[in-house]
Design an enzyme around this catalytic site. Sequence first.
Site, PDB file in Angstrom:
ATOM      1  CB  ALA A 178     -16.166  30.491  -3.743  1.00  0.00           C
ATOM      2  CG  LEU A 179     -11.926  26.546  -8.367  1.00  0.00           C
ATOM      3  CD1 LEU A 179     -11.329  25.628  -7.297  1.00  0.00           C
ATOM      4  CD2 LEU A 179     -12.280  25.691  -9.612  1.00  0.00           C
ATOM      5  N   GLY A 223      -5.284  35.146  -8.679  1.00  0.00           N
ATOM      6  CA  GLY A 223      -4.099  34.492  -9.242  1.00  0.00           C
ATOM      7  C   GLY A 223      -4.332  33.041  -9.627  1.00  0.00           C
ATOM      8  CD1 TRP A 255     -14.419  38.235 -12.076  1.00  0.00           C
ATOM      9  CD2 TRP A 255     -13.079  36.640 -12.879  1.00  0.00           C
ATOM     10  NE1 TRP A 255     -13.361  38.855 -12.696  1.00  0.00           N
ATOM     11  CE2 TRP A 255     -12.526  37.891 -13.204  1.00  0.00           C
ATOM     12  CE3 TRP A 255     -12.417  35.488 -13.299  1.00  0.00           C
ATOM     13  CZ2 TRP A 255     -11.331  38.026 -13.907  1.00  0.00           C
ATOM     14  CZ3 TRP A 255     -11.234  35.624 -13.997  1.00  0.00           C
ATOM     15  CH2 TRP A 255     -10.705  36.874 -14.299  1.00  0.00           C
ATOM     16  CG  ASP A 267     -15.683  16.176 -15.140  1.00  0.00           C
ATOM     17  OD1 ASP A 267     -14.957  16.933 -15.817  1.00  0.00           O
ATOM     18  OD2 ASP A 267     -15.273  15.151 -14.569  1.00  0.00           O
ATOM     19  CD  GLU A 301     -19.681  25.971 -14.736  1.00  0.00           C
ATOM     20  OE1 GLU A 301     -19.570  24.745 -14.862  1.00  0.00           O
ATOM     21  OE2 GLU A 301     -20.583  26.512 -14.070  1.00  0.00           O
ATOM     22  N   GLY A 302     -14.173  26.884 -17.377  1.00  0.00           N
ATOM     23  CA  GLY A 302     -13.042  26.369 -18.159  1.00  0.00           C
ATOM     24  C   GLY A 302     -13.050  26.939 -19.572  1.00  0.00           C
TER      25      GLY A 302
HETATM   26  N1  CAA Z   1     -12.796  14.356 -11.989  1.00  0.00           N
HETATM   27  C1  CAA Z   1     -12.329  14.002 -10.762  1.00  0.00           C
HETATM   28  N2  CAA Z   1     -11.077  14.280 -10.371  1.00  0.00           N
HETATM   29  C2  CAA Z   1     -10.268  14.905 -11.246  1.00  0.00           C
HETATM   30  C3  CAA Z   1     -10.688  15.295 -12.531  1.00  0.00           C
HETATM   31  C4  CAA Z   1     -12.018  14.987 -12.895  1.00  0.00           C
HETATM   32  N3  CAA Z   1     -12.514  15.343 -14.075  1.00  0.00           N
HETATM   33  N4  CAA Z   1      -9.680  15.938 -13.154  1.00  0.00           N
HETATM   34  C5  CAA Z   1      -8.643  15.935 -12.309  1.00  0.00           C
HETATM   35  N5  CAA Z   1      -8.993  15.315 -11.138  1.00  0.00           N
HETATM   36  C6  CAA Z   1      -8.186  15.087  -9.947  1.00  0.00           C
HETATM   37  C7  CAA Z   1      -6.888  14.377 -10.283  1.00  0.00           C
HETATM   38  O1  CAA Z   1      -7.057  12.989 -10.310  1.00  0.00           O
HETATM   39  C8  CAA Z   1      -6.019  14.835  -9.143  1.00  0.00           C
HETATM   40  O2  CAA Z   1      -6.389  14.122  -7.983  1.00  0.00           O
HETATM   41  P1  CAA Z   1      -5.269  13.614  -6.935  1.00  0.00           P
HETATM   42  O3  CAA Z   1      -4.530  14.816  -6.469  1.00  0.00           O
HETATM   43  O4  CAA Z   1      -6.071  12.985  -5.847  1.00  0.00           O
HETATM   44  O5  CAA Z   1      -4.406  12.673  -7.704  1.00  0.00           O
HETATM   45  C9  CAA Z   1      -6.470  16.280  -8.909  1.00  0.00           C
HETATM   46  O6  CAA Z   1      -7.820  16.370  -9.414  1.00  0.00           O
HETATM   47  C10 CAA Z   1      -5.610  17.303  -9.613  1.00  0.00           C
HETATM   48  O7  CAA Z   1      -5.682  17.056 -10.981  1.00  0.00           O
HETATM   49  P2  CAA Z   1      -4.601  17.597 -11.995  1.00  0.00           P
HETATM   50  O8  CAA Z   1      -3.230  17.256 -11.509  1.00  0.00           O
HETATM   51  O9  CAA Z   1      -5.010  17.136 -13.328  1.00  0.00           O
HETATM   52  O10 CAA Z   1      -4.771  19.185 -11.851  1.00  0.00           O
HETATM   53  P3  CAA Z   1      -4.107  20.346 -12.672  1.00  0.00           P
HETATM   54  O11 CAA Z   1      -3.569  21.325 -11.712  1.00  0.00           O
HETATM   55  O12 CAA Z   1      -3.236  19.800 -13.760  1.00  0.00           O
HETATM   56  O13 CAA Z   1      -5.402  21.082 -13.313  1.00  0.00           O
HETATM   57  C11 CAA Z   1      -7.053  21.565 -14.976  1.00  0.00           C
HETATM   58  C12 CAA Z   1      -6.191  20.532 -14.221  1.00  0.00           C
HETATM   59  C13 CAA Z   1      -7.926  20.712 -15.880  1.00  0.00           C
HETATM   60  C14 CAA Z   1      -6.263  22.565 -15.778  1.00  0.00           C
HETATM   61  C15 CAA Z   1      -7.942  22.308 -13.939  1.00  0.00           C
HETATM   62  O14 CAA Z   1      -7.187  23.198 -13.164  1.00  0.00           O
HETATM   63  C16 CAA Z   1      -9.083  23.060 -14.591  1.00  0.00           C
HETATM   64  O15 CAA Z   1     -10.121  22.472 -14.924  1.00  0.00           O
HETATM   65  N6  CAA Z   1      -8.934  24.412 -14.767  1.00  0.00           N
HETATM   66  C17 CAA Z   1     -10.029  25.233 -15.208  1.00  0.00           C
HETATM   67  C18 CAA Z   1     -10.735  25.798 -14.011  1.00  0.00           C
HETATM   68  C19 CAA Z   1     -12.148  26.149 -14.308  1.00  0.00           C
HETATM   69  O16 CAA Z   1     -12.846  25.501 -15.084  1.00  0.00           O
HETATM   70  N7  CAA Z   1     -12.642  27.181 -13.603  1.00  0.00           N
HETATM   71  C20 CAA Z   1     -14.007  27.539 -13.720  1.00  0.00           C
HETATM   72  C21 CAA Z   1     -14.361  28.377 -12.553  1.00  0.00           C
HETATM   73  S1  CAA Z   1     -15.994  28.171 -12.014  1.00  0.00           S
HETATM   74  C22 CAA Z   1     -16.995  29.098 -12.992  1.00  0.00           C
HETATM   75  O17 CAA Z   1     -16.628  29.604 -14.015  1.00  0.00           O
HETATM   76  C23 CAA Z   1     -18.370  29.152 -12.456  1.00  0.00           C
HETATM   77  C24 CAA Z   1     -19.172  30.311 -12.874  1.00  0.00           C
HETATM   78  O18 CAA Z   1     -19.304  31.267 -12.189  1.00  0.00           O
HETATM   79  C25 CAA Z   1     -19.937  30.206 -14.118  1.00  0.00           C
END
Ligand code: CAA
Length: 379
Positions: free
Chosen positions: A124-125, A129, A156, A238, A361-362
Amino acid sequence: MDLELTAEQREIQSLARAFADAEIAPNAAEWDRAHGFPREVLAKLAELGLLGVCVPEEYGGAGADFLSYILVLEELSRGDAGVGVTVAVHTSACTLPILQFGTDEQRRRFVPPLARGEGIGCFALTEPGAGSDAGALVTRATRADGGWRIEGAKQWITNAAFGGTMLLFARTDPETQTARGVSAFIVDTEDVTITRTEEKLGLNSSVTNDIAVDSVVADDRMIGELNHGFRIAMSTLDGGRIGIAAQAVGIAQAAYEVALRYAKEREAFGQRIADFQAIQHKLANMSMEIDAARLLVLRAATLKDRGLPHTEAGAKAKLFASEMARRQTAEAIQVLGGYGYTKEFPVERYYRDAKITEIYEGTSEIQRLVIAREILGRT
Ligand code: CAA
């Protein structure tokens, strides 16, 4: 990198394939219409060890590696992508992060029931908004007697209605509005309220819910460090993205098999349509692109198994496999012509199911952003 699967990996793959052929694929059209599959499918998957493939035996799992689990996801998704995503979210997005980031006590308490399928896992992420900009989430967790009061709404959420365990992200530092100041909690689904069941374009057999939460959870429900939960979310995604890439490969493989069979049987202008170069080129492209996507998935899963960085490899696998699945399921419809557009054949369902792999998942746009940041460094 070794391209040969081990005997154990092949055995698990065959087990999943046999189960998908016998118990999933024959029912997938009906489950699509009925918007759900019976709970007993999950019980059978659990019995076969497929709800905890890469969970160590001491935590109730089958003790196989991550690649074995990815092979299972491809096979289940080839049968029905809705079952595929149910297992993917349950495993990669809930069970594995608890294993990786939980304390020993959290692992022992929460993982075995998940691996045995007594509860189903969710992640639940996302919020109304906060989708691609996941760090903008506003669900908050504030200090309460003996723990944390979590208040907010999530959108979702795959699997929420099944009941089980939820990895939920909430803002614990009200001073920040970004990805910082977020913490991760293990929440029982009975402590949330299902507010909506989503109607979707495809993936109809899986369940997607909106939820509201206003509950107090104990201190020991926080997983990882205070205000560092976003890293857990990102690291979870990831690995999860490799699973979605495998799901996309499974959907495309199913579409390819139908198109190939049809092309060999259907006749036009006095010969099998497989004898026309126009159709041969489509089949060749399908086969090549599925192979390419599968290799990207194999590489990403192997890196993860070896404990090496896999953010970029996982994003590339997800991006390529999902766009490939959308393209090639459309081509499968084209091979079948008018029949492909009807419910008499499953390819229209594969096309609808494939689309979501470019979104959840992005999105593809986020995968490109992740890859670019890995290449250029985060700015
Ligand atoms: N591994 C570990 N840590 C990570 C990382 C990674 N791959 N990527 C970023 N981080 C860490 C950063 O180091 C940072 O840590 P600190 O605050 O400690 O320094 C923190 O996470 C924040 O990182 P960013 O500043 O890069 O974050 P951002 O706000 O710029 O966002 C983004 C980055 C890649 C856009 C992210 O928001 C993202 O992946 N968005 C997409 C969301 C998504 O995939 N949602 C899917 C929902 S779940 C789903 O769909 C499941 C389902 O039901 C099927």
